[in-house]
Design a protein around this motif. Structure first.
Motif, PDB file in Angstrom:
ATOM      1  N   ILE A  41      -1.163   4.050  21.571  1.00 40.39           N
ATOM      2  CA  ILE A  41      -1.480   2.677  20.672  1.00 40.39           C
ATOM      3  C   ILE A  41      -0.262   1.852  20.661  1.00 40.39           C
ATOM      4  O   ILE A  41       0.867   2.601  20.214  1.00 40.39           O
ATOM      5  CB  ILE A  41      -1.981   3.169  19.396  1.00 40.39           C
ATOM      6  CG1 ILE A  41      -3.316   3.826  19.470  1.00 40.39           C
ATOM      7  CG2 ILE A  41      -2.450   1.718  18.591  1.00 40.39           C
ATOM      8  CD1 ILE A  41      -4.493   3.022  20.196  1.00 40.39           C
ATOM      9  N   LYS A  44       2.399  -2.742  16.568  1.00 39.52           N
ATOM     10  CA  LYS A  44       1.906  -4.070  16.282  1.00 39.52           C
ATOM     11  C   LYS A  44       3.229  -5.108  16.136  1.00 39.52           C
ATOM     12  O   LYS A  44       3.004  -6.344  16.378  1.00 39.52           O
ATOM     13  CB  LYS A  44       1.257  -3.903  14.672  1.00 39.52           C
ATOM     14  CG  LYS A  44      -0.034  -3.233  14.737  1.00 39.52           C
ATOM     15  CD  LYS A  44      -0.590  -3.076  13.347  1.00 39.52           C
ATOM     16  CE  LYS A  44      -1.005  -1.759  13.011  1.00 39.52           C
ATOM     17  NZ  LYS A  44      -1.076  -1.339  11.832  1.00 39.52           N
ATOM     18  N   GLU A 243       1.046  -5.757   5.705  1.00 34.44           N
ATOM     19  CA  GLU A 243      -0.232  -5.459   5.994  1.00 34.44           C
ATOM     20  C   GLU A 243      -0.670  -4.574   4.516  1.00 34.44           C
ATOM     21  O   GLU A 243       0.143  -3.872   3.966  1.00 34.44           O
ATOM     22  CB  GLU A 243      -0.501  -4.313   7.116  1.00 34.44           C
ATOM     23  CG  GLU A 243       0.552  -3.255   7.285  1.00 34.44           C
ATOM     24  CD  GLU A 243       0.293  -2.416   8.105  1.00 34.44           C
ATOM     25  OE1 GLU A 243      -0.345  -2.827   9.418  1.00 34.44           O
ATOM     26  OE2 GLU A 243       0.961  -1.346   8.647  1.00 34.44           O
ATOM     27  N   SER A 244      -1.830  -4.656   4.123  1.00 35.98           N
ATOM     28  CA  SER A 244      -2.275  -4.006   2.804  1.00 35.98           C
ATOM     29  C   SER A 244      -3.307  -2.934   3.186  1.00 35.98           C
ATOM     30  O   SER A 244      -3.905  -2.880   3.976  1.00 35.98           O
ATOM     31  CB  SER A 244      -3.056  -5.180   2.074  1.00 35.98           C
ATOM     32  OG  SER A 244      -2.194  -6.051   1.784  1.00 35.98           O
ATOM     33  N   TYR A 245      -3.312  -1.966   2.309  1.00 41.25           N
ATOM     34  CA  TYR A 245      -4.271  -0.559   2.365  1.00 41.25           C
ATOM     35  C   TYR A 245      -4.725  -0.475   1.264  1.00 41.25           C
ATOM     36  O   TYR A 245      -4.257  -0.649   0.036  1.00 41.25           O
ATOM     37  CB  TYR A 245      -3.604   0.509   2.978  1.00 41.25           C
ATOM     38  CG  TYR A 245      -3.020   0.193   4.488  1.00 41.25           C
ATOM     39  CD1 TYR A 245      -3.939   0.182   5.504  1.00 41.25           C
ATOM     40  CD2 TYR A 245      -1.643  -0.129   4.780  1.00 41.25           C
ATOM     41  CE1 TYR A 245      -3.311  -0.031   6.828  1.00 41.25           C
ATOM     42  CE2 TYR A 245      -0.943  -0.322   6.073  1.00 41.25           C
ATOM     43  CZ  TYR A 245      -2.051  -0.059   7.081  1.00 41.25           C
ATOM     44  OH  TYR A 245      -1.606  -0.308   8.240  1.00 41.25           O
ATOM     45  N   ARG A 246      -5.872   0.511   1.231  1.00 39.03           N
ATOM     46  CA  ARG A 246      -6.494   0.736  -0.108  1.00 39.03           C
ATOM     47  C   ARG A 246      -7.129   2.396   0.249  1.00 39.03           C
ATOM     48  O   ARG A 246      -7.831   2.430   0.737  1.00 39.03           O
ATOM     49  CB  ARG A 246      -7.488  -0.109  -0.402  1.00 39.03           C
ATOM     50  CG  ARG A 246      -8.042   0.092  -2.004  1.00 39.03           C
ATOM     51  CD  ARG A 246      -9.256  -0.604  -2.088  1.00 39.03           C
ATOM     52  NE  ARG A 246      -9.647  -0.837  -3.565  1.00 39.03           N
ATOM     53  CZ  ARG A 246     -10.293   0.374  -4.109  1.00 39.03           C
ATOM     54  NH1 ARG A 246     -10.874   1.218  -3.427  1.00 39.03           N
ATOM     55  NH2 ARG A 246     -10.702   0.028  -5.376  1.00 39.03           N
ATOM     56  N   ASN A 273      -0.874   4.681  10.027  1.00 38.36           N
ATOM     57  CA  ASN A 273      -1.154   3.268  10.141  1.00 38.36           C
ATOM     58  C   ASN A 273       0.310   2.561   9.962  1.00 38.36           C
ATOM     59  O   ASN A 273       0.642   1.552  10.658  1.00 38.36           O
ATOM     60  CB  ASN A 273      -2.031   2.788   9.098  1.00 38.36           C
ATOM     61  CG  ASN A 273      -3.431   3.130   9.434  1.00 38.36           C
ATOM     62  OD1 ASN A 273      -3.999   2.961  10.732  1.00 38.36           O
ATOM     63  ND2 ASN A 273      -4.184   3.742   8.558  1.00 38.36           N
ATOM     64  N   SER A 276       2.268   3.190  12.866  1.00 35.95           N
ATOM     65  CA  SER A 276       1.861   2.387  14.201  1.00 35.95           C
ATOM     66  C   SER A 276       2.310   0.750  14.243  1.00 35.95           C
ATOM     67  O   SER A 276       2.023   0.323  14.986  1.00 35.95           O
ATOM     68  CB  SER A 276       0.396   2.387  14.381  1.00 35.95           C
ATOM     69  OG  SER A 276      -0.270   1.730  13.373  1.00 35.95           O
ATOM     70  N   ILE A 283      -2.847   8.895  20.298  1.00 37.41           N
ATOM     71  CA  ILE A 283      -3.975   9.648  19.699  1.00 37.41           C
ATOM     72  C   ILE A 283      -4.967  10.455  20.712  1.00 37.41           C
ATOM     73  O   ILE A 283      -5.406  10.090  21.854  1.00 37.41           O
ATOM     74  CB  ILE A 283      -5.096   8.479  18.936  1.00 37.41           C
ATOM     75  CG1 ILE A 283      -4.076   7.656  18.158  1.00 37.41           C
ATOM     76  CG2 ILE A 283      -6.216   8.816  18.265  1.00 37.41           C
ATOM     77  CD1 ILE A 283      -4.967   6.499  17.725  1.00 37.41           C
TER      78      ILE A 283
ATOM     79  N   ALA B 115      -8.012   0.204   8.704  1.00 33.72           N
ATOM     80  CA  ALA B 115      -7.765   0.437   7.163  1.00 33.72           C
ATOM     81  C   ALA B 115      -7.182  -0.780   6.384  1.00 33.72           C
ATOM     82  O   ALA B 115      -6.820  -0.881   5.400  1.00 33.72           O
ATOM     83  CB  ALA B 115      -6.956   1.642   7.262  1.00 33.72           C
ATOM     84  N   LYS B 116      -7.056  -1.731   7.487  1.00 34.22           N
ATOM     85  CA  LYS B 116      -6.080  -2.899   7.007  1.00 34.22           C
ATOM     86  C   LYS B 116      -6.974  -3.705   5.986  1.00 34.22           C
ATOM     87  O   LYS B 116      -8.155  -3.965   6.312  1.00 34.22           O
ATOM     88  CB  LYS B 116      -5.566  -3.751   8.175  1.00 34.22           C
ATOM     89  CG  LYS B 116      -4.470  -3.282   8.651  1.00 34.22           C
ATOM     90  CD  LYS B 116      -3.936  -3.811   9.997  1.00 34.22           C
ATOM     91  CE  LYS B 116      -3.686  -5.331   9.640  1.00 34.22           C
ATOM     92  NZ  LYS B 116      -3.407  -6.010  11.042  1.00 34.22           N
ATOM     93  N   ASP B 117      -6.425  -4.250   4.945  1.00 36.68           N
ATOM     94  CA  ASP B 117      -7.103  -5.303   4.076  1.00 36.68           C
ATOM     95  C   ASP B 117      -8.451  -5.019   3.795  1.00 36.68           C
ATOM     96  O   ASP B 117      -9.359  -5.718   3.677  1.00 36.68           O
ATOM     97  CB  ASP B 117      -7.139  -6.564   4.894  1.00 36.68           C
ATOM     98  CG  ASP B 117      -5.830  -7.285   5.391  1.00 36.68           C
ATOM     99  OD1 ASP B 117      -5.605  -7.773   6.308  1.00 36.68           O
ATOM    100  OD2 ASP B 117      -4.882  -7.045   4.537  1.00 36.68           O
ATOM    101  N   LYS B 118      -8.513  -3.687   3.039  1.00 35.81           N
ATOM    102  CA  LYS B 118      -9.886  -3.250   2.847  1.00 35.81           C
ATOM    103  C   LYS B 118     -10.116  -4.081   1.453  1.00 35.81           C
ATOM    104  O   LYS B 118      -9.118  -4.396   0.510  1.00 35.81           O
ATOM    105  CB  LYS B 118      -9.779  -1.848   2.694  1.00 35.81           C
ATOM    106  CG  LYS B 118     -10.242  -1.045   3.670  1.00 35.81           C
ATOM    107  CD  LYS B 118     -10.378   0.375   3.383  1.00 35.81           C
ATOM    108  CE  LYS B 118     -10.263   1.368   4.415  1.00 35.81           C
ATOM    109  NZ  LYS B 118     -10.120   2.862   4.121  1.00 35.81           N
TER     110      LYS B 118
END
Lengths: 291, 118
Positions: A41, A44, A243-246, A273, A276, A283, B115-118
């Motif tokens: 991969i 980005k 970038e945002s994650y949750r 993530n 990456s 992967i 997973a981005k911008d969930k």
């Protein structure tokens, strides 16, 4: 239940046919082949212009048992050291909540004007680009940013900090123009209740054990992790990418899980993530080749 | 209308039955088999060369497209992989292994943004 015996000639014919089919199958071999593959991969971000990375610090809040700023910086630095080609700069972690509190409301042009200022904080790091009386002179006011960050709304006003190119450019100059990683991290307690399905062991009259799904009302508690990673070009102070994650984890209300271990559990899910964005990842998987 | 369909069907049958078409199919099959052999030894570029040849020889060969897609995936050529998988599915919509490979490919390809911008 006895069938009529086949004549000898028929039996011979059947045996011959079965042998032929088996021989044919053997000669043809299998039609599917499982094969392991590694899918690369691409990152980005194009970080070829940088040799070094500075994980500067985060505007962090939520749970008081974990120093989220410090833990996030430590974790990301250690991951980048082993899993990226960039050299990680070991520097003091920036207290970005305080830095943001010192900044003027207008960060764009005003921030750039003050870039030439020589205001340095006592720890030797550039402070917010306010200058001597700068904020007042420009007719701006210091924003009342929430010092105690409890939820996502409290983090929103801090977003402006990452648009302050003058500030980040000066940080970049101090560390010889590295890639800068910063952002916000909310690590907060979370509790919820509702109907959940779980397996229950039951025994019937004869003592035979069975597992049946049971829907029960449960109170659960856990943690929510909501990081936003901002990648800044240390040469210009401009944001390259964000970038945002949750992620969240919930446990039975009676279970007592330390906040720090939950923090690492949640960060573990996000780190691939995050990496990456900067470095190519491979992967592993399997596929089926066909003939 | 029926006559026209009949003529087309007869034409297809004739072309399929012609020795050159059979040769091309046979050659394509050999290329695919050789490709599998070298891929199993880790020679993915050689495998790509063989499978590209196979689909050139027989553009209706779903398995060759499937194998080519896997090789592209392994080499990180994800756009080409997607196109090859889609072609394989178009040619063989009921093939479970092809569908499964494609699903796995999509999962990886989309992972970076999932997973981005969930």
């Amino acid at each position: 239940m006895t069938g009529r015996a086949l004549p000898k000639t028929s039996r011979l014919a059947l045996t011959a046919a079965a042998t032929l089919i088996a021989a044919f199958a053997l000669a043809c071999g299998p039609d599917t082949y499982e094969i392991p593959i590694e899918t690369p991969i691409q990152p980005k971000l194009d970080v070829s212009a940088f040799q070094r990375v500075l994980v500067a610090g985060f505007v962090a809040g939520g749970n008081e048992d974990v120093d989220t700023n410090q833990e996030t910086v430590r974790l990301l630095r250690s991951q980048l050291r082993t899993k990226s080609s960039l050299r990680v700069i070991d520097a003091d972690i920036l207290p970005l909540v305080e830095v943001a509190q010192d900044q003027p409301t207008t960060t764009g042009a005003a921030g750039n004007d003050s870039a030439a200022g020589s205001d340095h904080a006592s720890n030797g790091r550039p402070s917010a680009p306010t200058g001597a009386g700068g904020a007042a002179d420009r007719g701006t006011q210091t924003l009342a940013l929430p010092k105690n960050i409890k939820d996502e709304k409290d983090l929103e006003p801090y977003e402006r900090l990452f648009a302050n190119t003058a500030y980040w450019k000066r940080i970049g100059e101090e560390f010889q123009n590295p890639l800068i990683v910063t952002g916000t991290v909310l690590f907060a307690n979370r509790s919820t209740s509702g109907i959940v399905q779980r397996d229950q062991e039951v025994f019937d009259n004869r003592g035979v054990r069975r597992v049946v799904p049971v829907r029960t009302y449960m109170e659960r508690k856990g943690f929510l992790l909501r990081p936003k990673f901002v990648f800044i070009d240390g040469r210009t102070g401009a944001t390259m990418y964000s970038e945002s994650y949750r992620e969240e984890v919930l446990y039975n209300a009676q279970q007592n899980t330390p906040a720090l271990s939950s923090y690492f559990e949640l960060m573990d899910r996000l780190v691939p993530n995050f990496l990456s964005a900067l470095s190519s990842q491979k992967i592993k998987g399997t596929r089926v080749l066909l003939k | 209308m029926n006559v026209r369909v009949g003529i087309v069907a007869a034409g297809v049958a004739l072309v399929s039955a012609s020795p050159s078409f059979a040769d091309a199919k046979g050659d394509a099959k050999s290329q695919v088999e050789f490709g599998i052999n070298v891929a199993q030894r880790g020679l993915w570029r050689e495998a790509i060369y063989r499978w590209e040849k196979a689909v050139e020889l027989d553009p209706t060969y779903a398995a060759a497209y499937n194998d080519l897609a896997i090789a592209y995936e392994h080499e990180g050529q994800l756009d080409k992989a997607r196109k090859a998988y889609e072609k394989a599915i178009e040619l063989s919509p009921n093939s479970e292994p092809i569908r499964q490979n494609y699903e796995l490919f999509k999962e990886i390809n989309d992972r970076t943004s999932a997973a981005k911008d969930k």
